[in-house]
Design a protein around this motif. Structure first.
Motif, mmCIF file in Angstrom:
data_model
loop_
_atom_site.group_PDB
_atom_site.id
_atom_site.type_symbol
_atom_site.label_atom_id
_atom_site.label_comp_id
_atom_site.label_asym_id
_atom_site.label_seq_id
_atom_site.Cartn_x
_atom_site.Cartn_y
_atom_site.Cartn_z
ATOM 1 N N VAL A 191 95.831 51.973 50.792
ATOM 2 C CA VAL A 191 96.903 52.830 50.308
ATOM 3 C C VAL A 191 96.659 54.260 50.771
ATOM 4 C CG1 VAL A 191 95.694 53.248 48.103
ATOM 5 C CG2 VAL A 191 98.178 53.598 48.243
ATOM 6 N N GLY A 192 97.746 54.985 51.012
ATOM 7 C CA GLY A 192 97.667 56.391 51.383
ATOM 8 C C GLY A 192 98.857 57.131 50.800
ATOM 9 N N ILE A 193 99.003 58.394 51.149
ATOM 10 C CA ILE A 193 100.106 59.232 50.659
ATOM 11 C C ILE A 193 100.936 59.689 51.846
ATOM 12 C CG2 ILE A 193 100.732 61.337 49.425
ATOM 13 C CD1 ILE A 193 98.029 61.128 47.967
ATOM 14 N N TYR A 194 102.208 59.381 51.832
ATOM 15 C CA TYR A 194 103.110 59.764 52.919
ATOM 16 C C TYR A 194 103.317 61.281 52.915
ATOM 17 C CZ TYR A 194 107.127 59.504 56.082
ATOM 18 O OH TYR A 194 107.973 59.660 57.154
ATOM 19 N N VAL A 195 103.244 61.895 54.124
ATOM 20 C CA VAL A 195 103.410 63.348 54.217
ATOM 21 C C VAL A 195 104.649 63.748 55.011
ATOM 22 C CG1 VAL A 195 100.924 63.757 54.001
ATOM 23 C CG2 VAL A 195 101.939 63.581 56.284
ATOM 24 N N ALA A 210 95.568 67.697 50.753
ATOM 25 C CA ALA A 210 95.027 68.344 51.954
ATOM 26 C C ALA A 210 93.723 69.079 51.688
ATOM 27 C CB ALA A 210 96.063 69.307 52.527
ATOM 28 N N LYS A 211 93.448 69.428 50.442
ATOM 29 C CA LYS A 211 92.210 70.129 50.111
ATOM 30 C C LYS A 211 90.985 69.265 50.394
ATOM 31 C CE LYS A 211 94.137 73.020 46.381
ATOM 32 N NZ LYS A 211 93.863 74.329 46.972
ATOM 33 N N PHE A 212 91.187 67.944 50.491
ATOM 34 C CA PHE A 212 90.052 67.033 50.642
ATOM 35 C C PHE A 212 89.898 66.492 52.065
ATOM 36 C CE2 PHE A 212 91.635 66.776 46.247
ATOM 37 C CZ PHE A 212 90.544 67.377 45.621
ATOM 38 N N LEU A 217 101.284 74.871 55.065
ATOM 39 C CA LEU A 217 100.864 74.006 56.159
ATOM 40 C C LEU A 217 100.926 72.563 55.688
ATOM 41 C CD1 LEU A 217 97.703 75.797 57.649
ATOM 42 C CD2 LEU A 217 100.055 75.896 58.474
ATOM 43 N N THR A 218 101.203 71.669 56.607
ATOM 44 C CA THR A 218 101.202 70.248 56.298
ATOM 45 C C THR A 218 100.573 69.501 57.468
ATOM 46 O OG1 THR A 218 102.560 68.389 55.519
ATOM 47 C CG2 THR A 218 103.487 69.750 57.277
ATOM 48 N N GLY A 219 100.298 68.222 57.258
ATOM 49 C CA GLY A 219 99.593 67.452 58.277
ATOM 50 C C GLY A 219 100.438 67.130 59.493
ATOM 51 N N THR A 220 99.770 66.888 60.595
ATOM 52 C CA THR A 220 100.436 66.464 61.820
ATOM 53 C C THR A 220 99.460 65.641 62.644
ATOM 54 O OG1 THR A 220 101.552 67.193 63.839
ATOM 55 C CG2 THR A 220 99.776 68.596 63.035
ATOM 56 N N THR A 221 99.992 64.698 63.404
ATOM 57 C CA THR A 221 99.150 63.910 64.302
ATOM 58 C C THR A 221 99.175 64.474 65.716
ATOM 59 O OG1 THR A 221 100.998 62.396 64.649
ATOM 60 C CG2 THR A 221 99.381 61.784 62.984
ATOM 61 N N ALA A 228 92.039 57.948 52.871
ATOM 62 C CA ALA A 228 90.609 57.750 53.087
ATOM 63 C C ALA A 228 90.477 56.384 53.756
ATOM 64 C CB ALA A 228 89.857 57.781 51.756
ATOM 65 N N PRO A 229 90.259 56.355 55.076
ATOM 66 C CA PRO A 229 90.426 55.104 55.834
ATOM 67 C C PRO A 229 89.397 54.002 55.574
ATOM 68 C CG PRO A 229 90.579 57.045 57.256
ATOM 69 C CD PRO A 229 90.007 57.498 55.945
ATOM 70 N N HIS A 230 88.126 54.266 55.844
ATOM 71 C CA HIS A 230 87.121 53.202 55.766
ATOM 72 C C HIS A 230 85.733 53.818 55.880
ATOM 73 C CE1 HIS A 230 86.786 53.764 60.095
ATOM 74 N NE2 HIS A 230 88.089 53.576 60.193
ATOM 75 N N THR A 231 84.730 53.012 55.639
ATOM 76 C CA THR A 231 83.344 53.463 55.741
ATOM 77 C C THR A 231 83.074 54.085 57.109
ATOM 78 O OG1 THR A 231 82.629 51.734 54.208
ATOM 79 C CG2 THR A 231 80.932 52.746 55.593
ATOM 80 N N GLY A 232 82.422 55.225 57.107
ATOM 81 C CA GLY A 232 82.113 55.911 58.349
ATOM 82 C C GLY A 232 83.172 56.909 58.765
ATOM 83 N N ASP A 233 84.277 56.965 58.025
ATOM 84 C CA ASP A 233 85.350 57.899 58.350
ATOM 85 C C ASP A 233 85.507 58.904 57.213
ATOM 86 O OD1 ASP A 233 87.473 59.026 59.776
ATOM 87 O OD2 ASP A 233 88.289 57.071 60.325
ATOM 88 N N VAL A 234 86.490 59.784 57.349
ATOM 89 C CA VAL A 234 86.725 60.835 56.356
ATOM 90 C C VAL A 234 88.209 60.893 56.013
ATOM 91 C CG1 VAL A 234 84.783 62.224 57.185
ATOM 92 C CG2 VAL A 234 87.074 62.599 58.149
ATOM 93 N N VAL A 235 88.544 61.582 54.935
ATOM 94 C CA VAL A 235 89.944 61.799 54.579
ATOM 95 C C VAL A 235 90.633 62.525 55.722
ATOM 96 C CG1 VAL A 235 91.532 62.968 53.009
ATOM 97 C CG2 VAL A 235 89.491 61.839 52.101
ATOM 98 N N LYS A 236 91.755 61.978 56.195
ATOM 99 C CA LYS A 236 92.430 62.555 57.352
ATOM 100 C C LYS A 236 93.880 62.097 57.395
ATOM 101 C CE LYS A 236 91.141 58.857 60.599
ATOM 102 N NZ LYS A 236 90.381 58.541 61.819
ATOM 103 N N TYR A 237 94.630 62.667 58.332
ATOM 104 C CA TYR A 237 96.015 62.261 58.564
ATOM 105 C C TYR A 237 96.045 61.172 59.626
ATOM 106 C CZ TYR A 237 97.297 66.610 56.187
ATOM 107 O OH TYR A 237 97.442 67.617 55.275
ATOM 108 N N ASP A 238 96.964 60.244 59.469
ATOM 109 C CA ASP A 238 97.168 59.199 60.477
ATOM 110 C C ASP A 238 98.663 58.950 60.619
ATOM 111 O OD1 ASP A 238 95.094 57.986 62.020
ATOM 112 O OD2 ASP A 238 94.151 57.338 60.152
#
Length: 371
Positions: free
Chosen positions: A330-334, A259-261, A84-88, A342-352
């Motif tokens: 900085v992020g990791i291209y998928v 993706a584990k995080f 599995l891999t990320g998707t928006t 990891a976007p910013h305070t108040g958010d979580v690790v996610k795909y964008d």
């Protein structure tokens, strides 16, 4: 006062981390199949429910082991998370469900508690789940479409996957005990039940279903339960996918480990699974998969090989800022114009998506893997 506030932030972030990593609907997010075809199974290593084609979008409800629990087209089951891999994508068929709450829950116009309330849904209300966005289910009910938090939605998935009691695991569903010395094999899935045996670290076991944080296992002629924390699984690729044309082993390792995080909260200065900031996340992922890189975003940009947006490959770093001399993120291209971060305070690790403000602020890619 400052120390009190710091302690409060640590306690809250720790609680959020624990809740988001638990095998519950709190961690729901969307992912897509990156294999040519992938088996959806009734249990980890169990019988095949369906074959999912490449690009199929699924709702992931549990990624606490190598077997991910997913829901798609009204079917609930397990797949190997390696494929599995990320998707928006936010709109896809999840299935039908019903509201589960003490009295009523709000149907929101957007996937957050600050948006307007479209309706108040009572316990037991039937809904059609049409997608996932921001960790919430997108649902249609009584002519209205809106969002409900997964805590209050029970998806009508496959009965065998829900109960986890059918389809014993074949030899491909192997695992081993992972502990400091020994762990108890229990008669039931709780710490109050009888101890059937004491298993040493490294003991090979055959896995059955995983439910509520416990594996049903067979070992030395005995069947019982072991807490999933003390089991590592061995996924057989031939048992879980029909065929796969993917990336290099190093790039795949980076994407799968990142993706584990998903769902881990942003913590300023954080560089561990209890909380990450942007460069803490990228440096941690790379250190544990390929090689060590610089800790700070600007230093990562300065010390990696520049690639343009058109040259980006999954596993490359993507950098953002007002200029090449002022990198702030900085992020990791998928792949497919998406990245994990990891976007910013108040958010979580996610795909964008690498669009909108991210496209405007994009300063270039950084390559560490050459293959």
């Amino acid at each position: 006062m400052k120390s009190t506030k710091t302690l409060f932030r640590l306690l809250v972030s720790g609680a959020l981390t624990a809740s988001m990593l638990l095998p519950s609907s709190l961690a729901v997010y969307q992912a897509k199949v990156k294999a040519d075809s992938l088996y959806l199974r009734s249990a980890p290593g169990g019988s095949v429910i369906a074959t999912l084609s490449q690009g199929t979008t699924v709702a992931v409800t549990n990624n606490s082991s190598e077997w991910y629990k997913v829901i798609v087209d009204g079917k609930e089951g397990y797949v190997s998370g390696s494929y599995l891999t990320g998707t928006t994508a936010t709109d896809f068929s999840v299935g039908s469900g019903k509201i589960t709450c003490s009295s009523t829950v709000n149907l929101r116009s957007e996937a957050n508690t600050s948006s307007s309330i479209l309706a108040s849904l009572s316990n037991g209300t039937a809904v059609t789940i049409t997608g996932v966005s921001g960790g919430w289910y997108k649902v249609s009910v009584n002519g209205k479409t809106g969002y409900v938090h997964p805590d209050y939605v029970q998806v009508n998935g496959g009965s065998s996957a829900s109960t986890g009691t059918t389809a014993s695991a074949p030899a491909a569903a192997a695992g081993k005990v992972s502990c400091s010395s020994t762990v108890n094999l229990r008669a039931e899935a709780n710490t109050s039940s009888n101890i059937l045996a004491s298993l040493a670290n490294g003991t090979a076991v055959t896995l059955g279903a995983k439910e509520n944080g416990w594996y049903k296992v067979s070992v030395n002629g005995k069947s019982g339960y072991i807490k999933a924390d003390y089991i590592t699984t061995s996924v057989s690729s031939s048992a879980n996918m029909a065929s796969y044309s993917g990336l290099s082993a190093k790039r795949t390792a980076v994407l799968d480990y990142a993706a584990k995080f998903l769902g881990v909260p942003y913590v300023y200065g954080g560089s561990t699974p209890s909380g990450f900031d942007c460069s803490g996340f990228t440096s941690y992922v790379y250190k544990n998969t390929v090689c060590s890189i610089e800790r700070v975003a600007q230093a990562q940009f300065d010390t990696t090989t520049r690639v343009s947006r058109d040259e980006l490959l999954p596993g490359d770093l993507v950098f953002f800022g007002s200029s090449a001399y002022s990198i702030s993120h900085v992020g990791i291209y998928v792949g497919d114009g998406q990245f994990i971060h990891a976007p910013h305070t108040g958010d979580v690790v996610k795909y964008d998506s690498l669009s909108g403000s991210y496209a405007t602020r994009f300063q270039g890619g950084g390559r560490v893997i050459f293959d």
